[in-house]
Enzyme design. Structure first.
Site, PDB file in Angstrom:
ATOM      1  N   ASP A   1       6.287   1.087   4.440  1.00  0.00           N
ATOM      2  CA  ASP A   1       5.913   2.434   4.001  1.00  0.00           C
ATOM      3  C   ASP A   1       5.326   3.254   5.143  1.00  0.00           C
ATOM      4  O   ASP A   1       4.346   2.844   5.774  1.00  0.00           O
ATOM      5  CB  ASP A   1       4.870   2.355   2.886  1.00  0.00           C
ATOM      6  CG  ASP A   1       5.460   1.871   1.579  1.00  0.00           C
ATOM      7  OD1 ASP A   1       6.437   2.478   1.118  1.00  0.00           O
ATOM      8  OD2 ASP A   1       4.945   0.888   1.016  1.00  0.00           O
TER       9      ASP A   1
ATOM     10  N   SER B   1       6.054  -5.432   0.014  1.00  0.00           N
ATOM     11  CA  SER B   1       5.613  -4.255   0.751  1.00  0.00           C
ATOM     12  C   SER B   1       4.501  -4.613   1.731  1.00  0.00           C
ATOM     13  O   SER B   1       3.420  -5.049   1.328  1.00  0.00           O
ATOM     14  CB  SER B   1       5.109  -3.179  -0.215  1.00  0.00           C
ATOM     15  OG  SER B   1       4.538  -2.111   0.507  1.00  0.00           O
TER      16      SER B   1
ATOM     17  N   MET C   1       9.899   5.917  -7.824  1.00  0.00           N
ATOM     18  CA  MET C   1       8.463   5.670  -7.662  1.00  0.00           C
ATOM     19  C   MET C   1       7.842   5.430  -9.032  1.00  0.00           C
ATOM     20  O   MET C   1       7.880   6.297  -9.905  1.00  0.00           O
ATOM     21  CB  MET C   1       7.788   6.860  -6.973  1.00  0.00           C
ATOM     22  CG  MET C   1       8.232   7.088  -5.528  1.00  0.00           C
ATOM     23  SD  MET C   1       7.941   5.662  -4.458  1.00  0.00           S
ATOM     24  CE  MET C   1       6.162   5.432  -4.619  1.00  0.00           C
TER      25      MET C   1
ATOM     26  N   HIS D   1       9.643  -4.312   2.947  1.00  0.00           N
ATOM     27  CA  HIS D   1       9.462  -2.888   2.661  1.00  0.00           C
ATOM     28  C   HIS D   1       8.365  -2.338   3.567  1.00  0.00           C
ATOM     29  O   HIS D   1       7.263  -2.898   3.650  1.00  0.00           O
ATOM     30  CB  HIS D   1       9.088  -2.705   1.195  1.00  0.00           C
ATOM     31  CG  HIS D   1       9.116  -1.290   0.731  1.00  0.00           C
ATOM     32  ND1 HIS D   1      10.285  -0.599   0.492  1.00  0.00           N
ATOM     33  CD2 HIS D   1       8.108  -0.418   0.463  1.00  0.00           C
ATOM     34  CE1 HIS D   1       9.998   0.626   0.093  1.00  0.00           C
ATOM     35  NE2 HIS D   1       8.694   0.767   0.078  1.00  0.00           N
TER      36      HIS D   1
ATOM     37  N   MET E   1       3.550   6.834   5.996  1.00  0.00           N
ATOM     38  CA  MET E   1       2.856   7.979   5.386  1.00  0.00           C
ATOM     39  C   MET E   1       2.261   8.852   6.490  1.00  0.00           C
ATOM     40  O   MET E   1       1.730   8.334   7.469  1.00  0.00           O
ATOM     41  CB  MET E   1       1.732   7.495   4.470  1.00  0.00           C
ATOM     42  CG  MET E   1       2.168   6.516   3.414  1.00  0.00           C
ATOM     43  SD  MET E   1       0.757   5.989   2.411  1.00  0.00           S
ATOM     44  CE  MET E   1       1.501   4.672   1.453  1.00  0.00           C
TER      45      MET E   1
ATOM     46  N   HIS F   1      10.600   3.290   4.095  1.00  0.00           N
ATOM     47  CA  HIS F   1      10.378   4.333   3.089  1.00  0.00           C
ATOM     48  C   HIS F   1       9.543   5.433   3.747  1.00  0.00           C
ATOM     49  O   HIS F   1       8.345   5.252   3.997  1.00  0.00           O
ATOM     50  CB  HIS F   1       9.646   3.707   1.897  1.00  0.00           C
ATOM     51  CG  HIS F   1       9.312   4.669   0.806  1.00  0.00           C
ATOM     52  ND1 HIS F   1       8.492   4.327  -0.245  1.00  0.00           N
ATOM     53  CD2 HIS F   1       9.678   5.962   0.578  1.00  0.00           C
ATOM     54  CE1 HIS F   1       8.356   5.362  -1.057  1.00  0.00           C
ATOM     55  NE2 HIS F   1       9.066   6.360  -0.570  1.00  0.00           N
TER      56      HIS F   1
ATOM     57  N   ASP G   1       9.449   1.008  -6.834  1.00  0.00           N
ATOM     58  CA  ASP G   1       8.336   0.895  -5.891  1.00  0.00           C
ATOM     59  C   ASP G   1       7.033   1.312  -6.560  1.00  0.00           C
ATOM     60  O   ASP G   1       6.839   2.492  -6.871  1.00  0.00           O
ATOM     61  CB  ASP G   1       8.615   1.782  -4.673  1.00  0.00           C
ATOM     62  CG  ASP G   1       7.567   1.620  -3.579  1.00  0.00           C
ATOM     63  OD1 ASP G   1       6.632   0.813  -3.752  1.00  0.00           O
ATOM     64  OD2 ASP G   1       7.696   2.304  -2.545  1.00  0.00           O
TER      65      ASP G   1
ATOM     66  N   MET H   1       7.552   8.503   3.563  1.00  0.00           N
ATOM     67  CA  MET H   1       6.778   9.440   2.747  1.00  0.00           C
ATOM     68  C   MET H   1       6.184  10.476   3.685  1.00  0.00           C
ATOM     69  O   MET H   1       4.967  10.532   3.897  1.00  0.00           O
ATOM     70  CB  MET H   1       5.706   8.673   1.958  1.00  0.00           C
ATOM     71  CG  MET H   1       6.279   7.823   0.858  1.00  0.00           C
ATOM     72  SD  MET H   1       5.044   6.845  -0.023  1.00  0.00           S
ATOM     73  CE  MET H   1       5.121   5.338   0.950  1.00  0.00           C
TER      74      MET H   1
END
Length: 227
Positions: free
Chosen positions: A35, A8, A137, A33, A37, A66, A175, A68
């Site tokens: 992320d 990640s 998660m 990965h 947000m 991913h 994750d 979020m």
């Protein structure tokens, strides 16, 4: 089959993302990965589209995005164009989840759905056959470096059973808080993809750490297949 490894980038050195991406190019990492947000769905803000574009220019592995974020349906095409190979949205953020999953698949990306720790796997009963990926998660989303939630093992086993019953070939991704202390048990429970952030990037040599994970997990899988 040994699990896929997806370091990640949330735990990488943000000031040297080109270096971090390039040194992972020849590593045991199968995916990178990424992320995203928004400060709304989760209490933090991370990467956005320009950073994904920059990482994609230097990446050799597929980028596992991913989201979020709230209302992810408005940004799917932009993330595909920026370099996403996989796009995972949260069950909790999508009122019309089936429609969003179909949008992702029409863009030519693997379609994933993530479940927060409190969300039961049963909510995927009617959509499991349409998914390429389910992200469980194992920490509460929004921050790196959190401790692994032990109940995840039971949840992964339940998800694996659900996917088999539905005839789904979706990969199970974990994750949050993944280390060598729990990786073997996760694979035994049914995990196919392991996202590791702090465990990899806080080590003295992330490339060596990934190689060690690959070696130890591969040996464990081979041993299990022989018994």
């Amino acid at each position: 089959m040994a699990p896929l490894l997806a370091p990640s980038l949330l735990a990488a050195d943000f000031g040297n993302l080109q270096f971090e991406t390039e040194r992972l190019a020849g590593s045991a990492a199968d995916w990178l990965h990424f992320d995203v947000m928004d400060g709304r769905f989760v209490p933090n803000i991370s990467f956005g589209l320009p950073v994904l574009q920059a990482v994609h220019r230097h990446a050799k592995q597929p980028i596992d995005v991913h989201l979020m974020i709230e209302e992810p349906q408005h940004f799917l095409g932009a993330f595909r164009d920026a370099g996403a190979a996989n796009i995972t949205v949260h069950y909790e953020a999508c009122t019309h989840l089936h429609r969003v999953v179909q949008q992702i698949k029409q863009l030519g990306c693997r379609a994933g759905v993530a479940l927060n720790p409190h969300t039961p796997v049963s909510v995927l009963q009617d959509i499991a056959a349409d998914l390429d990926l389910v992200c469980v998660m194992s920490v509460n989303p929004g921050f790196g470096g959190q401790a692994f939630i032990p109940n995840t093992l039971r949840k992964v086993a339940a998800l694996k059973e659900l996917l088999v019953d539905c005839g789904s070939e979706a990969l199970i991704e974990i994750d949050g808080g993944v280390t060598l202390d729990n990786a073997g048990a996760l694979v035994e429970a049914g995990a196919d993809v392991l996202v590791a952030g702090s465990f990899v990037f806080s080590s003295p040599d992330p490339v060596a750490t990934l190689a060690n994970m690959r070696r130890q997990l591969g040996a464990a899988v081979n041993s299990a297949e022989l018994t």
